[in-house]
Design an enzyme around this catalytic site. Structure first.
Site, PDB file in Angstrom:
ATOM      1  N   SER A   1       0.833  -1.201   0.000  1.00 24.91           N
ATOM      2  CA  SER A   1       0.000   0.000   0.000  1.00 24.91           C
ATOM      3  C   SER A   1       0.864   1.246   0.000  1.00 24.91           C
ATOM      4  O   SER A   1       2.028   1.220   0.429  1.00 24.91           O
ATOM      5  CB  SER A   1      -0.885   0.006   1.253  1.00 24.91           C
TER       6      SER A   1
ATOM      7  N   TYR B   1      -1.904  -0.977  10.534  1.00 25.78           N
ATOM      8  CA  TYR B   1      -2.048  -1.420   9.143  1.00 25.78           C
ATOM      9  C   TYR B   1      -0.848  -0.976   8.312  1.00 25.78           C
ATOM     10  O   TYR B   1      -0.262  -1.760   7.557  1.00 25.78           O
ATOM     11  CB  TYR B   1      -3.343  -0.843   8.579  1.00 25.78           C
TER      12      TYR B   1
END
Length: 295
Positions: free
Chosen positions: A190, A203
């Site tokens: 990401s 995360y």
């Protein structure tokens, strides 16, 4: 050339914020989302880039995973994909899309936080397909905590790490004996790996680890002829957003293109990395961030 292949202004191609405020219980569902996510149902056109490949995609019930499963099928691949038991209806739709493309769809309820379920998944893939040409580690968990680290419980931290890292590790380890030379592993990292948002601290940490894991495993497997790469999406409009973000109205507006990606915009990156066109590419992170510059 189809309309989807014509040059288009990327800032105007898909819906732009502001979106209606919407919240769902995790894991979230595609149906209630406004605007509805686009997985390429009416636009993705295959070119036999993955003809007869045997593929496994985690988190394939919706979002990026569904778009990848659909694209793989239209490129000629058979697809096994995972979903959580609560996502049965979502999984049925992905299977329908794969089968409509004329390929075999195998949907497996699997919680990749559990090592035994990961092993069973790979055993099922080998039983169904004989081997695995492409493993896509896409399933992930996040939960926004605007109040910071003090609000991240041990249970949440454990779920994020076990889903995003342990599952990927177990699946790679178990699948490798069944991936022949010429096969590949594609992980989903990401933009958060490089530009972490404070409310997604745990995360973002795991996504940084996926970058390191991808680069290290690629070096380990290069001599075996197995390529390992990753895709780093920016903001993407998937059910995970209304299920884990308190404010959906301006989601993706911070990207230089001014909007979030649709899942179908991520799929071509996975297709390319899985295909023979990427035969000299391993250990790379393909950034698909909507213009956010990354290292």
């Amino acid at each position: 050339m189809s309309d989807s292949e014509q040059p288009q202004d990327p800032t105007q191609r898909y819906p732009q914020p502001e979106f209606p405020q919407q919240n769902q219980e995790h894991p979230g569902w595609t149906g209630p989302m406004d605007p509805p996510p686009d997985h390429g149902e009416d636009s993705y056109r295959g070119h036999e880039l993955l003809l007869d490949r045997k593929t496994v995609v985690t988190g394939g019930d919706s979002g990026i995973g569904r778009a990848v499963a659909l694209a793989f099928a239209r490129e000629g691949a058979d697809v096994m994909f995972t979903y959580l038991s609560a996502e049965e209806e979502e999984a049925q739709e992905t299977a329908r899309l794969v089968e409509r493309a004329g390929r075999k769809a195998v949907s497996v309820a699997c919680d990749i936080r559990d090592e035994k379920q990961c092993r069973s998944l790979i055993e099922r893939a080998v039983s169904e397909f004989g081997h695995i040409d492409v493993l896509v580690n896409n399933a992930a968990y996040q939960m926004s905590q605007p109040e910071g680290i003090a609000a991240i419980s041990t249970d949440q931290f454990d779920r994020v790490v076990r889903t995003n890292l342990y599952g990927m590790f177990w699946l790679c380890k178990t699948a490798l004996p069944h991936i022949p030379a010429g096969g590949s592993i594609i992980n989903t990292t990401s933009v958060q790996a490089y530009k972490p948002s404070p409310h997604l601290l745990d995360y973002a940490m795991t996504k940084g680890a996926i970058v390191t894991f991808t680069q290290g495993l690629a070096q380990m497997l290069a001599s075996s002829g197995i390529r390992v790469n990753a895709v780093a999406p920016g903001p993407v409009w998937t059910p995970l957003i209304p299920a884990t973000m308190p404010d959906t109205t301006k989601f993706g507006k911070q990207s230089p293109l001014g909007r979030p990606a649709q899942p179908t915009e991520m799929a071509p990156a996975y297709v390319f990395l899985a295909s023979a066109n990427a035969s000299f590419i391993t250990g790379e992170i393909m950034n698909a961030t909507g213009g956010t510059p990354l290292p």
